[in-house]
Design a protein around this motif. Structure first.
Motif, PDB file in Angstrom:
ATOM      1  N   LYS A  67       0.892  -0.950   0.539  1.00  0.00           N
ATOM      2  CA  LYS A  67      -0.128   0.228   0.191  1.00  0.00           C
ATOM      3  C   LYS A  67       0.946   1.282  -0.027  1.00  0.00           C
ATOM      4  N   ILE A  68       1.939   1.171   1.243  1.00  0.00           N
ATOM      5  CA  ILE A  68       2.922   2.442   0.615  1.00  0.00           C
ATOM      6  C   ILE A  68       3.162   2.467  -0.663  1.00  0.00           C
ATOM      7  N   LYS A  69       3.872   1.261  -1.359  1.00  0.00           N
ATOM      8  CA  LYS A  69       4.737   1.935  -2.424  1.00  0.00           C
ATOM      9  C   LYS A  69       3.814   1.758  -3.759  1.00  0.00           C
ATOM     10  N   TYR A  70       2.296   1.857  -3.756  1.00  0.00           N
ATOM     11  CA  TYR A  70       1.272   2.341  -4.728  1.00  0.00           C
ATOM     12  C   TYR A  70       0.882   3.688  -4.486  1.00  0.00           C
ATOM     13  N   PHE A  71       1.044   4.084  -2.992  1.00  0.00           N
ATOM     14  CA  PHE A  71       0.747   5.542  -3.257  1.00  0.00           C
ATOM     15  C   PHE A  71       1.188   6.429  -3.075  1.00  0.00           C
ATOM     16  N   GLU A  72       2.668   5.884  -2.972  1.00  0.00           N
ATOM     17  CA  GLU A  72       3.842   6.598  -2.997  1.00  0.00           C
ATOM     18  C   GLU A  72       3.894   6.971  -4.956  1.00  0.00           C
ATOM     19  N   ARG A  73       4.019   5.760  -5.227  1.00  0.00           N
ATOM     20  CA  ARG A  73       3.738   5.966  -7.340  1.00  0.00           C
ATOM     21  C   ARG A  73       3.280   6.866  -7.299  1.00  0.00           C
TER      22      ARG A  73
END
Length: 146
Positions: A67-73
């Motif tokens: 979830k962190i990576k998705y929203f950062e991207r």
């Protein structure tokens, strides 16, 4: 390493640290100390230096790395919001956010809702739904100009 590790972090990360009243332990773990409860360890100082303020907020809220990576991207597709009794939803900085506004759908996403998504397949379905909204919004915008 600094005497004050917080000074090694960007201003937005420092605001997250301050909002959640975290302190850095001798072993460089950011934690919350409370007189009546056990100390809660959140993340290492190395993690804090390497990742965004958004990642810190997500990690504090116990959201998984996917979830962190998705929203950062995809951060540009969202705005940060919090809710107050007096004013309702108000736009805010990442350190204060409890909600994300998905711009394409105009839907509010509660961090607690994201926390309830337990499987990667369920999270993928959620992401696909957001992307369908984005695709529809782009098609609608194109039709206005044709």
């Amino acid at each position: 390493m600094h005497n004050n590790p917080k000074k090694e972090l960007s201003l937005d990360k420092q605001k997250v640290i301050e909002k959640y009243r975290l302190s850095c332990s001798n072993d460089y773990v950011w934690e919350l100390k409370h007189d009546k409860y056990h100390t809660i360890k959140y993340f290492t100082h190395r993690f804090a230096k390497k990742h965004s303020a958004l990642a810190l907020v997500f990690y504090i809220n116990r959201l998984c790395y996917a979830k962190i990576k998705y929203f950062e991207r995809n951060i540009g597709k969202f705005d940060f919001y919090k809710y107050t009794f007096e004013y309702g939803f108000i736009k805010c900085e990442v350190c204060d956010m409890d909600f994300l506004l998905h711009k394409a759908s105009d839907k509010m996403i509660d961090l607690r809702f994201l926390k309830d998504i337990k499987s990667i397949s369920e999270f993928n379905l959620f992401c696909n739904k957001l992307e369908r909204y984005e695709k529809y919004a782009k098609e609608e915008l194109l039709e206005k100009f044709i």
